[in-house]
Design a protein around this motif. Structure first.
Motif, PDB file in Angstrom:
ATOM      1  N   TRP A 197       0.231  -0.933   0.168  1.00 30.07           N
ATOM      2  CA  TRP A 197       0.098   0.014  -0.280  1.00 30.07           C
ATOM      3  C   TRP A 197       1.268   1.395  -0.171  1.00 30.07           C
ATOM      4  CZ3 TRP A 197      -5.112  -0.207  -1.016  1.00 30.07           C
ATOM      5  CH2 TRP A 197      -5.809  -1.428  -0.434  1.00 30.07           C
ATOM      6  N   TYR A 198       0.599   1.865  -0.790  1.00 30.82           N
ATOM      7  CA  TYR A 198       1.171   3.408  -0.564  1.00 30.82           C
ATOM      8  C   TYR A 198      -0.087   4.378   0.154  1.00 30.82           C
ATOM      9  CZ  TYR A 198       5.556   1.266  -2.522  1.00 30.82           C
ATOM     10  OH  TYR A 198       5.780   0.323  -3.270  1.00 30.82           O
ATOM     11  N   ARG A 199       0.780   5.718  -0.569  1.00 30.36           N
ATOM     12  CA  ARG A 199      -0.394   6.922  -0.161  1.00 30.36           C
ATOM     13  C   ARG A 199       0.298   8.012  -0.742  1.00 30.36           C
ATOM     14  NH1 ARG A 199      -0.692   7.115   6.767  1.00 30.36           N
ATOM     15  NH2 ARG A 199       0.885   8.034   6.577  1.00 30.36           N
ATOM     16  N   TRP A 232       5.378   5.326   1.245  1.00 33.33           N
ATOM     17  CA  TRP A 232       5.036   3.932   1.296  1.00 33.33           C
ATOM     18  C   TRP A 232       4.432   3.986   2.301  1.00 33.33           C
ATOM     19  CZ3 TRP A 232       8.097   1.103   4.380  1.00 33.33           C
ATOM     20  CH2 TRP A 232       8.182  -0.392   4.931  1.00 33.33           C
ATOM     21  N   VAL A 233       3.784   3.025   2.464  1.00 34.84           N
ATOM     22  CA  VAL A 233       2.924   2.828   3.648  1.00 34.84           C
ATOM     23  C   VAL A 233       2.708   1.412   4.077  1.00 34.84           C
ATOM     24  CG1 VAL A 233       0.163   2.428   4.497  1.00 34.84           C
ATOM     25  CG2 VAL A 233       1.300   4.154   3.160  1.00 34.84           C
ATOM     26  N   ASP A 252       5.924  -5.521   6.821  1.00 39.81           N
ATOM     27  CA  ASP A 252       7.126  -4.215   6.929  1.00 39.81           C
ATOM     28  C   ASP A 252       6.222  -3.193   6.723  1.00 39.81           C
ATOM     29  OD1 ASP A 252      10.191  -3.090   5.865  1.00 39.81           O
ATOM     30  OD2 ASP A 252       8.935  -3.020   7.923  1.00 39.81           O
ATOM     31  N   TYR A 253       6.031  -2.232   7.878  1.00 41.58           N
ATOM     32  CA  TYR A 253       5.183  -0.368   7.859  1.00 41.58           C
ATOM     33  C   TYR A 253       6.179   0.106   7.908  1.00 41.58           C
ATOM     34  CZ  TYR A 253       1.835  -3.792   9.306  1.00 41.58           C
ATOM     35  OH  TYR A 253       1.047  -5.513   9.491  1.00 41.58           O
ATOM     36  N   THR A 293      -5.258  11.315   5.962  1.00 43.32           N
ATOM     37  CA  THR A 293      -5.869  11.754   4.620  1.00 43.32           C
ATOM     38  C   THR A 293      -4.572  11.516   3.709  1.00 43.32           C
ATOM     39  OG1 THR A 293      -6.980  13.107   5.994  1.00 43.32           O
ATOM     40  CG2 THR A 293      -7.197  13.898   3.668  1.00 43.32           C
ATOM     41  N   ALA A 294      -5.861  10.627   2.389  1.00 45.62           N
ATOM     42  CA  ALA A 294      -4.361  10.636   1.802  1.00 45.62           C
ATOM     43  C   ALA A 294      -5.352  10.424   0.118  1.00 45.62           C
ATOM     44  CB  ALA A 294      -3.668  10.271   1.689  1.00 45.62           C
ATOM     45  N   VAL A 295      -5.359  10.201  -1.094  1.00 42.93           N
ATOM     46  CA  VAL A 295      -5.317   8.748  -1.530  1.00 42.93           C
ATOM     47  C   VAL A 295      -4.057   7.757  -1.616  1.00 42.93           C
ATOM     48  CG1 VAL A 295      -5.918   8.048  -3.918  1.00 42.93           C
ATOM     49  CG2 VAL A 295      -6.529  10.598  -2.903  1.00 42.93           C
ATOM     50  N   TYR A 296      -5.137   5.989  -1.343  1.00 44.65           N
ATOM     51  CA  TYR A 296      -4.504   4.805  -1.004  1.00 44.65           C
ATOM     52  C   TYR A 296      -4.163   4.085  -2.289  1.00 44.65           C
ATOM     53  CZ  TYR A 296      -3.920   6.256   3.678  1.00 44.65           C
ATOM     54  OH  TYR A 296      -3.466   6.962   5.176  1.00 44.65           O
TER      55      TYR A 296
END
Length: 121
Positions: free
Chosen positions: A36-38, A47-48, A58-59, A90-93
């Motif tokens: 996942w990215y945002r 990177w998320v 991993d985070y 808040t973001a586009v994921y």
């Protein structure tokens, strides 16, 4: 080819939770790492979290302890459980997957179209 579709975004109050999904479809032989990215307004995509085919994860430090990434290999689907959400989340994921395409067995990096997450009171 391969399509990734995210869902589950929306508006939530600070401290709330959301669960994002990313479903992959198309000419898929297998999927290796997924992530996942945002991207927040005016900022670069970041990177998320990442999850391997075996479930290792991993985070980013900013979400560690609040977000949980998981996947269902049988359904070619990945999830992101987001708890204790903050306005800065808040973001586009976007979801990303390293897909082995059938029948060529070429490895391609595929992206979804994104889903909006807004954390606001």
């Amino acid at each position: 080819q391969v399509q990734l579709v995210e869902s589950g975004g929306g508006l939530v109050q600070p401290g709330g939770s959301l669960r994002l999904s990313c479903a992959a479809s198309g000419s898929i032989f297998s999927i290796n790492a997924m992530g996942w990215y945002r991207q927040a307004p005016g900022k670069e995509r970041e990177w998320v979290a990442t999850i391997g085919i075996g479930g290792s994860s991993d985070y980013a430090d900013s979400v560690k302890g609040r977000f949980t990434i998981s996947r269902d290999n049988a359904k070619n689907t990945m999830y992101l459980q987001m708890n204790s959400l903050k306005p800065e989340d808040t973001a586009v994921y976007y979801c990303n997957a390293r897909v082995i395409v059938a029948p060529t067995l070429l490895s391609v990096s595929s992206w979804g179209q994104g889903t909006q997450v807004t954390v606001s009171s």
